[in-house]
Design a protein around this motif. Structure first.
Motif, short mmCIF file in Angstrom:
data_model
loop_
_atom_site.label_atom_id
_atom_site.label_comp_id
_atom_site.label_asym_id
_atom_site.label_seq_id
_atom_site.Cartn_x
_atom_site.Cartn_y
_atom_site.Cartn_z
N UNK A 111 93.66 44.02 84.09
CA UNK A 111 93.63 44.82 82.80
C UNK A 111 95.03 45.76 82.67
N UNK A 112 95.51 46.15 83.70
CA UNK A 112 96.52 46.83 83.73
C UNK A 112 97.84 46.07 83.26
N UNK A 113 97.86 45.02 83.87
CA UNK A 113 98.83 43.98 83.41
C UNK A 113 98.98 43.74 81.86
N UNK A 114 97.57 43.44 81.62
CA UNK A 114 97.27 43.14 80.06
C UNK A 114 97.94 44.34 79.28
N UNK A 115 97.61 45.51 79.67
CA UNK A 115 97.95 46.64 78.82
C UNK A 115 99.34 46.74 78.72
N UNK A 116 100.08 46.35 79.96
CA UNK A 116 101.65 46.69 80.10
C UNK A 116 102.09 45.52 79.14
N UNK A 117 101.63 44.13 79.06
CA UNK A 117 102.18 43.33 78.06
C UNK A 117 101.96 43.60 76.72
N UNK A 118 100.93 43.92 76.51
CA UNK A 118 100.52 44.41 75.16
C UNK A 118 101.45 45.67 74.68
N UNK A 119 101.77 46.56 75.64
CA UNK A 119 102.73 47.47 75.20
C UNK A 119 104.12 46.88 75.01
N UNK A 120 104.57 46.04 75.74
CA UNK A 120 106.04 45.54 75.45
C UNK A 120 105.92 44.63 74.15
N UNK A 121 104.86 43.84 73.96
CA UNK A 121 104.86 43.09 72.62
C UNK A 121 104.69 44.28 71.54
N UNK A 122 104.04 45.31 71.88
CA UNK A 122 104.03 46.20 70.69
C UNK A 122 105.45 47.16 70.56
N UNK A 123 106.10 47.15 71.39
CA UNK A 123 107.35 47.93 71.53
C UNK A 123 108.31 47.02 70.60
N UNK A 124 108.24 45.51 70.91
CA UNK A 124 109.10 44.59 70.00
C UNK A 124 108.66 44.71 68.54
N UNK A 125 107.15 44.76 68.30
CA UNK A 125 106.67 44.67 66.95
C UNK A 125 107.20 45.94 66.53
N UNK A 126 107.16 47.12 67.11
CA UNK A 126 107.83 48.41 66.45
C UNK A 126 108.93 48.37 65.93
N UNK A 127 109.86 47.66 66.80
CA UNK A 127 111.27 47.74 66.54
C UNK A 127 111.52 46.65 65.33
N UNK A 128 110.67 45.55 65.30
CA UNK A 128 110.93 44.78 64.05
C UNK A 128 110.33 45.40 62.86
N UNK A 129 109.16 46.22 62.88
CA UNK A 129 108.63 46.77 61.62
C UNK A 129 109.78 47.63 61.27
N UNK A 130 110.62 48.25 61.86
CA UNK A 130 111.45 49.15 61.29
C UNK A 130 112.53 48.31 60.04
N UNK A 131 112.91 47.08 60.54
CA UNK A 131 113.82 46.16 59.72
C UNK A 131 112.71 45.90 58.57
N UNK A 132 111.48 45.21 58.69
CA UNK A 132 110.84 44.73 57.75
C UNK A 132 110.73 45.90 56.61
#
Length: 169
Positions: A111-132
């Motif tokens: 579960x902790x690893x999935x949370x970290x993967x989710x965080x990494x993907x969310x950070x990428x999403x967040x960075x992309x959301x700025x441009x969008x």
């Protein structure tokens, strides 16, 4: 309510939900609090759902505004391309958030690893959301465009700064 209005209503939540979700997930990881992490995961899932709604209304919104003065098809196309990439990453983030949520509820050891993967993907999403978000805002808000020009009927493009000076005189 037409597609352009509906698009304006739903397109903010994928961006805002992702940004809030990132903060909440970071807090949940640092506090080692599963309830806080679950809240963030639910936000990411809802953000992905709203992302799908936003993508579904984008084409209709494009059809309504593409021929407006000072807009044009090129700026909308750029926004559309960025939005498609953002949506894909957002959907993957939503799926991992769902996996993370289920893993946390079922108390899986990964579960902790999935949370970290989710965080990494969310950070990428967040960075992309700025441009969008910026490219979407530029469609109707010419004042935030890098090439800040205003088209006057019968004249070539006049920079906003020159126009302001003319108004002051």
């Amino acid at each position: 309510m037409n597609d352009a209005h509906l698009h304006m209503v739903v397109n903010h939540f994928p961006i805002i939900g992702t940004i809030f979700g990132i903060g909440i997930l970071i807090a949940g990881i640092f506090l080692n609090n599963n309830s806080v992490k679950n809240t963030a995961c639910i936000l990411f899932i809802v953000a992905a759902i709203f992302g799908a709604f936003s993508m579904g209304t984008g084409e209709g919104a494009e059809e309504m505004v593409e021929d407006f003065p000072n807009i044009g098809k090129a700026i909308i196309h750029e926004h559309e391309e960025l939005a498609e990439k953002f949506a894909l990453v957002l959907y993957v983030t939503g799926v991992f958030a769902l996996i993370s949520l289920l893993a946390t509820v079922k108390k899986f050891r990964l579960a902790k690893i999935f949370s970290l993967i989710t965080l990494i993907l969310a950070l990428i999403s967040g960075a992309m959301s700025i441009n969008v978000g910026t490219s979407g805002g530029e469609i109707r808000h010419t004042e935030i465009r890098e090439n800040n020009t205003v088209s006057a009927p019968g004249n070539e493009n006049i920079s906003v700064e020159k126009e302001r000076k003319n108004e002051e005189e």
